[in-house]
Design a protein around this motif. Structure first.
Motif: not given
Length: 410
Positions: A64-69, A129-138
């Motif tokens: 879990p994270s309160t910031g960007e993952t 050959d890769s993928m980077i995801a950025q997830v923000q869910s306050p």
């Protein structure tokens, strides 16, 4: 599909040897285990082998994270792979499918929504050959869950190999299913062979994670196909019609020992009535290759070769969805359209139809219906449907039974 795009399908064939969809505005590459990232746990790698293509679904979660993952694809995608989906859980535990957009627009919308305190996710592939995801869910207290989806050719000689990005990748179960094989391929994880068992939906093999490191590559090798040619489809519409029907002629079109003679090439593909069919070539090791193209109205194709010979194939229909052949056919078209400023809208429409990434494209996922409307985007069906349910907006039509695939008449 309009007439200009259809004409582009009839261009000379090209070999499909393309990198994954590169993005000029991709998130900065950050390892899933670096200090600026939340450590991602690979929950399961699911591989659906369907003849000479494989749909790979990799499910991960982070603390879990309160910031960007930031989460990186935990395994490297093989050469000629194409991403066809990214899911993330922004609405409680519900995993929603993101939509493909031009990277600059996806990045702008993501930044705006995150700056306003809203949940959002963006994912872009690296040049190889890769993928980077950025997830923000306050305000989220549970782990961040995402799924990466890509399709890969299964080379008849070299097979399919998935290599972990980290030696310490743990808790990663492996599930493999196989169809269209007379003799099943060999599946191994770190050299440990998995045994196939017959299940309700075909042959299946499984390795539980059990908190152990994923020690070595996941490999799929060998196997003998039960048939050479078929028609695949990616979905069924409300009327029960197949979506994106695509023919596929498997790898031994030019099999046999030709000695010092030059290998013949394909000069034309026609249907049962003699009408020419557009096609493309999917290359493989050892000089082998396969053919792929839009499915004809009949269930037969004739392949003419440069040495004057020809071969005729009867096309059987897939019983279940298979994204691979359609994506292998459409990906070069998306690339061509996205290179032309005047035709980028067509390229985006075609990418959305096949759920894939093209050049300079990223996936974008928002949490609420209002966010999509504010951005001028068509929301994923589940987001719109759930918003109607929450607002108690009655459906315009009574619920329908799941449609049954309809095969076109010969």
């Amino acid at each position: 599909m309009n007439e200009p795009l259809f004409n582009s399908l009839l261009l000379p064939t090209i070999a499909l040897g393309l990198p994954l969809g590169a993005s000029m505005d991709a998130p900065r590459p950050v390892s899933a285990e670096s200090q600026s990232s939340r450590k991602a746990v690979c929950a399961e790698v699911s591989i659906a082998i369907n003849g000479r293509s494989a749909a790979v679904h990799i499910r991960t979660q982070s603390a879990p994270s309160t910031g960007e993952t930031r989460i990186e694809l935990p395994l490297r995608a093989p050469r000629q792979s194409v991403f066809f989906g990214f899911d993330a859980a922004l609405r409680r535990s519900v995993l929603d499918r993101a939509i493909p957009l031009e990277s600059a627009r996806a990045r702008s919308i993501y930044t705006q929504e995150v700056g306003s305190g809203n949940a959002a996710a963006v994912a872009a592939s690296e040049p190889s050959d890769s993928m980077i995801a950025q997830v923000q869910s306050p305000g989220r207290q549970d782990p961040t869950k995402v799924i990466f989806h890509f399709v890969s050719p299964v080379d008849p000689v070299q097979g399919l190999v998935l290599t972990p990005n980290s030696r310490s990748l743990r808790n990663c179960g492996v599930f493999v299913s196989a169809s269209k094989y007379q003799v099943l391929p060999t599946v191994a994880v770190g050299g440990r062979r998995l045994e196939f068992k017959s299940g309700p939906s075909g042959w299946q093999a499984r390795l539980k994670g059990d908190d152990l490191p994923l020690a070595g590559d996941i490999s799929v090798t060998g196997g003998t196909l039960a048939r050479q040619a078929w028609i695949s489809w990616s979905d069924i519409d409300d009327a029960g019609q197949m979506v994106n029907p695509t023919f596929f002629v498997a790898d031994n079109v030019l099999s046999g020992d030709l000695g010092a003679k030059p290998r013949p090439t394909v000069t034309a593909v026609t249907d049962g009535s003699g009408r020419r069919i557009a096609y493309r070539v999917v290359t493989a090791a050892g000089g082998r290759w396969s053919l792929v193209g839009p499915a004809p109205a009949s269930n037969r194709v004739r392949v003419a070769l440069s040495d004057g010979s020809s071969q005729t194939y009867t096309l059987d229909y897939d019983a279940f969805p298979n994204f691979g052949p359609g994506i292998f056919w459409a990906r070069p078209l998306v690339d061509d359209l996205m290179r032309s400023p005047a035709r980028r809208a067509e390229g985006l429409d075609l990418a959305l139809r096949y759920r894939m990434l093209g050049p300079h494209m990223s996936y974008l996922l928002l949490q609420k219906l209002g966010q999509y409307r504010r951005a001028g985007l068509q929301p994923p069906p589940d987001v719109e449907r759930d918003a109607e349910r929450e607002n108690e907006v009655p459906s315009r039509e009574p619920p329908k039974s799941p449609p049954v695939p309809k095969r076109p008449s010969s």
